[in-house]
Enzyme design. Structure first.
Site, PDB file in Angstrom:
ATOM      1  N   ASP A   1     141.463  18.939   4.643  1.00 23.79           N
ATOM      2  CA  ASP A   1     141.010  20.331   4.531  1.00 23.79           C
ATOM      3  C   ASP A   1     142.004  20.979   3.568  1.00 23.79           C
ATOM      4  O   ASP A   1     142.660  20.259   2.786  1.00 23.79           O
ATOM      5  CB  ASP A   1     141.006  21.018   5.912  1.00 23.79           C
ATOM      6  CG  ASP A   1     140.318  22.384   5.914  1.00 23.79           C
ATOM      7  OD1 ASP A   1     139.084  22.436   5.930  1.00 23.79           O
ATOM      8  OD2 ASP A   1     141.011  23.426   5.867  1.00 23.79           O
TER       9      ASP A   1
ATOM     10  N   LYS B   1     139.614  20.165  15.001  1.00 25.82           N
ATOM     11  CA  LYS B   1     140.323  20.616  13.803  1.00 25.82           C
ATOM     12  C   LYS B   1     141.810  20.574  14.114  1.00 25.82           C
ATOM     13  O   LYS B   1     142.197  20.687  15.278  1.00 25.82           O
ATOM     14  CB  LYS B   1     139.909  22.052  13.443  1.00 25.82           C
ATOM     15  CG  LYS B   1     140.124  22.400  11.997  1.00 25.82           C
ATOM     16  CD  LYS B   1     138.991  21.935  11.092  1.00 25.82           C
ATOM     17  CE  LYS B   1     139.360  22.098   9.635  1.00 25.82           C
ATOM     18  NZ  LYS B   1     138.225  21.855   8.750  1.00 25.82           N
TER      19      LYS B   1
HETATM   20  P1  NDP Z   1     141.931  22.775  -1.237  1.00 23.81           P
HETATM   21  O1  NDP Z   1     143.284  22.837  -0.648  1.00 23.81           O
HETATM   22  O2  NDP Z   1     141.551  21.604  -2.058  1.00 23.81           O
HETATM   23  O3  NDP Z   1     141.659  24.072  -2.113  1.00 23.81           O
HETATM   24  C1  NDP Z   1     141.737  25.350  -1.575  1.00 23.81           C
HETATM   25  C2  NDP Z   1     141.519  26.367  -2.676  1.00 23.81           C
HETATM   26  O4  NDP Z   1     141.390  27.662  -2.089  1.00 23.81           O
HETATM   27  C3  NDP Z   1     142.687  26.443  -3.632  1.00 23.81           C
HETATM   28  O5  NDP Z   1     142.220  26.821  -4.897  1.00 23.81           O
HETATM   29  C4  NDP Z   1     143.529  27.549  -3.020  1.00 23.81           C
HETATM   30  O6  NDP Z   1     144.397  28.207  -3.919  1.00 23.81           O
HETATM   31  C5  NDP Z   1     142.459  28.500  -2.547  1.00 23.81           C
HETATM   32  N1  NDP Z   1     142.963  29.320  -1.460  1.00 23.81           N
HETATM   33  C6  NDP Z   1     143.551  28.900  -0.324  1.00 23.81           C
HETATM   34  N2  NDP Z   1     143.914  29.949   0.440  1.00 23.81           N
HETATM   35  C7  NDP Z   1     143.540  31.040  -0.236  1.00 23.81           C
HETATM   36  C8  NDP Z   1     143.633  32.429   0.007  1.00 23.81           C
HETATM   37  N3  NDP Z   1     144.204  32.896   1.132  1.00 23.81           N
HETATM   38  N4  NDP Z   1     143.108  33.281  -0.917  1.00 23.81           N
HETATM   39  C9  NDP Z   1     142.533  32.810  -2.058  1.00 23.81           C
HETATM   40  N5  NDP Z   1     142.421  31.500  -2.346  1.00 23.81           N
HETATM   41  C10 NDP Z   1     142.916  30.644  -1.459  1.00 23.81           C
HETATM   42  O7  NDP Z   1     140.927  22.962   0.004  1.00 23.81           O
HETATM   43  P2  NDP Z   1     139.379  22.593   0.085  1.00 23.81           P
HETATM   44  O8  NDP Z   1     138.721  22.811  -1.219  1.00 23.81           O
HETATM   45  O9  NDP Z   1     139.276  21.287   0.751  1.00 23.81           O
HETATM   46  O10 NDP Z   1     138.867  23.677   1.149  1.00 23.81           O
HETATM   47  C11 NDP Z   1     138.368  24.961   0.751  1.00 23.81           C
HETATM   48  C12 NDP Z   1     137.523  25.545   1.863  1.00 23.81           C
HETATM   49  O11 NDP Z   1     136.432  24.659   2.138  1.00 23.81           O
HETATM   50  C13 NDP Z   1     138.221  25.767   3.203  1.00 23.81           C
HETATM   51  O12 NDP Z   1     137.657  26.892   3.832  1.00 23.81           O
HETATM   52  C14 NDP Z   1     137.847  24.514   3.995  1.00 23.81           C
HETATM   53  O13 NDP Z   1     137.925  24.728   5.389  1.00 23.81           O
HETATM   54  C15 NDP Z   1     136.403  24.346   3.532  1.00 23.81           C
HETATM   55  N6  NDP Z   1     135.827  23.029   3.707  1.00 23.81           N
HETATM   56  C16 NDP Z   1     136.424  21.923   3.145  1.00 23.81           C
HETATM   57  C17 NDP Z   1     135.852  20.683   3.305  1.00 23.81           C
HETATM   58  C18 NDP Z   1     136.382  19.472   2.627  1.00 23.81           C
HETATM   59  O14 NDP Z   1     135.703  18.429   2.680  1.00 23.81           O
HETATM   60  N7  NDP Z   1     137.523  19.520   1.981  1.00 23.81           N
HETATM   61  C19 NDP Z   1     134.639  20.501   4.148  1.00 23.81           C
HETATM   62  C20 NDP Z   1     134.055  21.741   4.601  1.00 23.81           C
HETATM   63  C21 NDP Z   1     134.644  22.937   4.403  1.00 23.81           C
HETATM   64  P3  NDP Z   1     145.971  27.914  -3.893  1.00 23.81           P
HETATM   65  O15 NDP Z   1     146.142  26.629  -4.640  1.00 23.81           O
HETATM   66  O16 NDP Z   1     146.588  29.080  -4.538  1.00 23.81           O
HETATM   67  O17 NDP Z   1     146.379  27.790  -2.442  1.00 23.81           O
END
Ligand code: NDP
Length: 447
Positions: free
Chosen positions: A166, A126
């Site tokens: 991510d 990571k």
């Molecule tokens: P994105 O950046 O596309 O989206 C993240 C989302 O989570 C946004 O809506 C963001 O809101 C919100 N968010 C981030 N930080 C916080 C916080 N502290 N409190 C509340 N909401 C928050 O990321 P992903 O969708 O790719 O990733 C989301 C999760 O999924 C993570 O945990 C990641 O590790 C996990 N994941 C992702 C994978 C992938 O293929 N992308 C694979 C496996 C797991 P805002 O816009 O306000 O920041």
């Protein structure tokens, strides 16, 4: 807690001070892996767990870049290459101001076991930076990505380490990172996944994590002769994972009632349908706006600032935002409201206390390293397509994804079924993930 397990965890804590997220992830996995080792002669006295929690390599570097006003800014870049026993390092890059070594080591540790579960030959890693993409211009994002890759390129490669996206790293950032890698190495190679389809990406990669989470939840429910159809679903986040979990849930006939971002959540009692979801996709991916804008477009919905959606009544909860976003009070509310299943689209989104409450209440608990493994699985398929120079159809990739999620569910059932017949998905995922990595580590000796 077993005394020796306690000693092991104390040692990890001493060696890794001030890394709470890393310790949380290790302790959750060790709780099941430690007794498994004790009960299996083959794995005893091999220091396997101690080796597993020690990253093979950590790279930390300065990223100095110039903003639009001409000022020089400095961020910190990281890559944690955790374990390469079963394949080249693989895992996402996160750009978010909260990024630090503890968070990346927890994510890299989870990734090792998750990648093993996918049945593909992928080690775990990571990386990322404390760079905050919010409010930055496209040109600033590009310059940052180029500077970040200028250092990272020395440490990755299609057979060595293949990063992906991510939080804060999506299609746009992967494009800039790939462009810079190619420029530096003079080599067009599948060194990153999550690429655009125009230059070697895989169909269904953007959808894979969210779709996979729904496939996994459906398997958990089917195990109890239930289905996701017509269930009320609360989803947190509105990024990549949340959007496609919502899309597949809607397709399966469920009613999605919430989405969120780090500022608050929206509740739509009528359900978020395909048209509304398309609005969210355009809002978040195109305009990079905030979720509260949803209620201006759909006034029947309500916006709740600075709150998480877990107090809304639902049968399925899908935390798809970030780590430790669902705490004990949220878990109690979910139990009280009759929630049946949790599917972790995000990595470690439930605090330890929340997990205990949900498990004690016998709620089906789809742990992240199993439920959200679809993303890295399709990244693995993207690597295969790149290596062969082919591009598979969406149907083929989706079918492969379905098969992998089914196998992951079967592995969890195989290793997590308790004497009373209940399935402990945490136990199942951790032991099944560990076993393959451990066998490879034993075969390769002390390296
Ligand atoms: P994105 O950046 O596309 O989206 C993240 C989302 O989570 C946004 O809506 C963001 O809101 C919100 N968010 C981030 N930080 C916080 C916080 N502290 N409190 C509340 N909401 C928050 O990321 P992903 O969708 O790719 O990733 C989301 C999760 O999924 C993570 O945990 C990641 O590790 C996990 N994941 C992702 C994978 C992938 O293929 N992308 C694979 C496996 C797991 P805002 O816009 O306000 O920041």
């Amino acid at each position: 807690m077993n005394q020796t397990l306690e000693n092991f965890l104390n040692d990890v804590e001493k060696k890794n001070p001030n890394q709470p997220e890393f310790l949380q992830a290790v302790s959750e996995a060790a709780e099941h892996i430690f007794p498994y080792i004790e009960n299996n002669k083959k794995y005893q006295n091999q220091t396997l767990l101690e080796r597993l929690v020690e990253p093979e390599r950590i790279i930390i570097f300065r990223v100095a870049w110039t903003d639009d006003a001409g000022a020089i800014r400095v961020n910190r870049g990281y890559r944690v290459q955790m374990n390469s026993a079963i394949g080249p390092y693989k895992g996402g890059l996160r750009f978010h101001p909260t990024v630090n070594l503890s968070i990346l080591k927890f994510l890299a540790f989870e990734q090792v076991l998750k990648n093993s579960l996918t049945t593909l030959a992928l080690g775990g890693a990571k990386g990322g930076s404390d760079f905050d993409p919010k409010g930055k211009s496209d040109a600033e994002i590009m310059r940052f990505c180029q500077k970040f890759m200028t250092e990272l390129a020395k440490h990755i490669g299609a057979q060595t380490d293949i990063p992906a996206g991510d939080i804060g790293v999506g299609n746009r950032e992967i494009g800039y990172l790939f462009g810079q890698y190619k420029k530096l190495q003079n080599n067009f190679t599948g060194v990153l996944t999550g690429k655009d389809i125009a230059y070697g990406g895989s169909l269904i990669r953007p959808e894979a994590t969210g779709y996979g989470t729904i496939y996994f939840v459906e398997h958990m429910l089917q195990e109890q002769n239930k289905s996701i159809e017509a269930k009320k679903i609360c989803i947190s986040g509105s990024g990549n994972v949340a959007q496609y979990a919502a899309e597949k849930a809607i397709e399966y006939g469920a009613k999605v009632i919430t989405l969120s971002d780090s500022s608050g959540y929206i509740y739509d009692q009528d359900g978020i349908d395909t048209e509304k979801l398309n609005f969210v996709k355009e809002l978040k991916n195109g305009k990079r706006g905030r979720i509260k804008t949803y209620v201006e477009e759909y006034p029947n919905a309500t916006y709740h600032a600075n709150k998480a959606p877990w107090r809304e009544k639902c049968e399925v909860a899908l935390p798809c935002a970030t780590e430790n976003e669902l705490d004990a009070s949220h878990a109690k509310a979910l139990v009280k409201n009759g929630c049946l299943a949790i599917g972790e689209g995000a990595n470690m989104p439930c605090t330890k206390d929340a997990v205990d409450i949900l498990q004690n209440a016998k709620i089906l608990y789809g742990i992240g390293k199993a439920a959200n493994a679809g993303g890295v699985a399709v990244s693995g398929l993207e690597m295969s397509q790149n290596a062969m120079g082919v591009s598979w159809t969406a149907e083929k990739v989706n079918q492969e994804l379905k098969t992998i999620m089914k196998k992951i569910h079967e592995a969890c059932v195989g290793y997590g079924t308790l004497e009373n017949g209940e399935i402990d998905y945490i136990k199942g995922a951790n032991i099944a993930g560990f076993k393959k990595v451990a066998d490879a580590m034993l075969a390769q000796g002390a390296v």
